[in-house]
Scaffold this active site. Structure first.
Site, mmCIF file in Angstrom:
data_model
loop_
_atom_site.group_PDB
_atom_site.id
_atom_site.type_symbol
_atom_site.label_atom_id
_atom_site.label_comp_id
_atom_site.label_asym_id
_atom_site.label_seq_id
_atom_site.Cartn_x
_atom_site.Cartn_y
_atom_site.Cartn_z
ATOM 1 N N LYS A 47 0.853 -1.122 0.068
ATOM 2 C CA LYS A 47 0.132 -0.092 -0.073
ATOM 3 C C LYS A 47 0.828 1.201 0.146
ATOM 4 C CE LYS A 47 -3.643 2.356 2.655
ATOM 5 N NZ LYS A 47 -4.411 2.350 3.852
ATOM 6 N N LYS A 90 -2.147 -1.664 -3.946
ATOM 7 C CA LYS A 90 -2.932 -0.311 -3.982
ATOM 8 C C LYS A 90 -2.069 0.694 -3.980
ATOM 9 C CE LYS A 90 -6.001 1.841 -0.360
ATOM 10 N NZ LYS A 90 -6.173 1.896 1.036
HETATM 11 C C1 PBG Z 1 -7.138 3.682 5.497
HETATM 12 C C2 PBG Z 1 -7.646 3.305 4.045
HETATM 13 C C3 PBG Z 1 -7.384 4.149 3.165
HETATM 14 C C4 PBG Z 1 -8.019 3.471 1.919
HETATM 15 C C5 PBG Z 1 -8.715 2.198 2.235
HETATM 16 N N1 PBG Z 1 -8.210 2.193 3.762
HETATM 17 C C6 PBG Z 1 -6.921 5.384 2.855
HETATM 18 C C7 PBG Z 1 -5.638 5.793 3.343
HETATM 19 O O1 PBG Z 1 -4.683 5.001 3.692
HETATM 20 O O2 PBG Z 1 -5.484 7.193 3.602
HETATM 21 C C8 PBG Z 1 -7.968 4.104 0.557
HETATM 22 C C9 PBG Z 1 -9.133 3.737 -0.261
HETATM 23 C C10 PBG Z 1 -9.532 4.378 -1.460
HETATM 24 O O3 PBG Z 1 -8.854 5.552 -1.564
HETATM 25 O O4 PBG Z 1 -10.471 3.958 -1.983
HETATM 26 N N2 PBG Z 1 -6.638 2.812 6.102
HETATM 27 ZN ZN ZN Z 2 -6.193 3.640 8.288
#
Ligand code: PBG
Ligand code: ZN
Length: 326
Positions: free
Chosen positions: A196, A249
């Site tokens: 991520k 992601k």
């Molecule tokens: C938070 C989380 C995020 C997303 C999923 N869980 C955002 C972040 O890490 O700031 C992003 C999902 C999306 O943008 O569709 N843990």
């Molecule tokens: Zn988070």
């Protein structure tokens, strides 16, 4: 031997032949649809930066999940938005918290729908960070892991079919696995957000989940997109700790990472086509600049081509509609 110049066009001559030779496919069952359930609202609340996506009240959530199921969705990823935040995010693992209640209601109403729960602290902490912040403003890794494991357990107890930690603390998968096993949930799989990146593509989501950090950014725990080989380290450690499936992601700007991880692990790879990807396509379509249905199919197919088995997408229902139309 020489070939006529149009040789490669033979298999493109009719839609029947094109379908026959197609070697990458999208199926409705490959898709996971994210949904948001919010405490303290009585009607669905639209999210301006994500057209057609809503926060749903608990009172409507079972009915909404039923609708989604009838449209062909077989798996959802559920995010909770609590009414009150707290320094350490303690409301995230309450037995009767917003997401725990929603999971229970959905499971009772539609047992066949696979419920995957997002496990994180950021919607629950006053800091908006995915971990617990100490007096110096530092995110405490191990303390965060202990809370995150408690969140995962509370979701499993509520009836989640799978838990998906998105916090990016080191070691959280093993904390979760250990606690789930101790408590009799050894058959609950972990879908880890293993790879991520700290990405600007999450902007619209932070409106939907009300989880923007109040100070700093997430670069001390999420990955740096200017580093190319770290993905192997993250994937390896999560799999060793017990992740059953891994997420990459965002998806669209990271197809190279999906493609590189594909031969590296036999574990299912899930591409998360995030909020910013969705909103860019929606916004351009609303201007009449692109054809939404076509571009979504092309984009999600590119994720399958790169090697993803499964895709998390806010367009999942639209895609199923297009696939049904042929
Ligand atoms: C938070 C989380 C995020 C997303 C999923 N869980 C955002 C972040 O890490 O700031 C992003 C999902 C999306 O943008 O569709 N843990
Ligand atoms: Zn988070």
């Amino acid at each position: 031997m020489t070939y006529p110049i149009h040789r490669l066009r033979r298999l493109r001559q009719s839609s029947t032949i094109r379908k026959l030779v197609q070697d990458v496919h999208l199926h409705p069952t490959d898709l996971i649809y994210p949904i948001f359930v919010a405490e303290g609202i009585s009607e669905p609340r639209s999210i301006p930066s994500m057209p057609s996506i809503f926060q749903h009240p608990l009172s409507h959530i079972a009915k909404y999940a039923q609708e989604v199921y009838e449209k062909g969705i077989r798996s959802i990823l559920i995010f909770g938005v609590p009414a009150k935040k707290e320094e350490h995010g303690v409301h995230a693992y309450k037995t009767d918290g917003i997401v725990q209640n929603a999971i229970q209601e959905i499971k009772n109403a539609i047992p066949e729908l696979c419920i995957i729960s997002d496990v994180c602290l950021c919607s629950y902490t006053t800091s908006g960070h995915c971990g617990i912040v100490n007096k110096e403003g530092v995110i405490c890794n191990d303390e965060s892991c202990r809370s995150i494991a408690k969140i995962a357990l509370s979701h499993a107890k509520a009836g989640a079919d799978m838990v998906a930690p998105s916090d990016m603390m080191d070691g959280r998968v093993s904390h979760i696995r250990t606690l789930l096993d101790q408590e009799g949930f050894e058959m609950t799989p972990i879908l880890s957000y293993s790879v991520k990146y700290a990405s600007s593509y999450y902007g619209p989501f932070r409106d939907a989940a009300e989880c923007a950090p109040t100070f700093g950014d997430r670069k001390t725990y999420q990955m740096d997109f200017a580093r190319s080989r770290e993905a192997f380290l993250e994937a390896t450690s999560d799999i060793e700790e017990g992740a059953d499936m891994i997420i990459v992601k965002p998806a669209l700007a990271y197809l190279d990472i999906i493609a590189k991880l594909r031969p590296f692990t036999p574990q299912p790879i899930v591409a998360y086509s995030v909020s910013g990807e969705y909103s860019m396509m929606k916004a351009a379509a609303m201007q009449g600049w692109i054809q939404y249905d076509q571009i979504v199919l092309e984009t999600l197919l590119s994720m399958k081509r790169a090697g993803a088995d499964i895709i998390i997408s806010y367009s999942a229902i639209d895609v199923i509609n297009s696939l049904q139309k042929g």
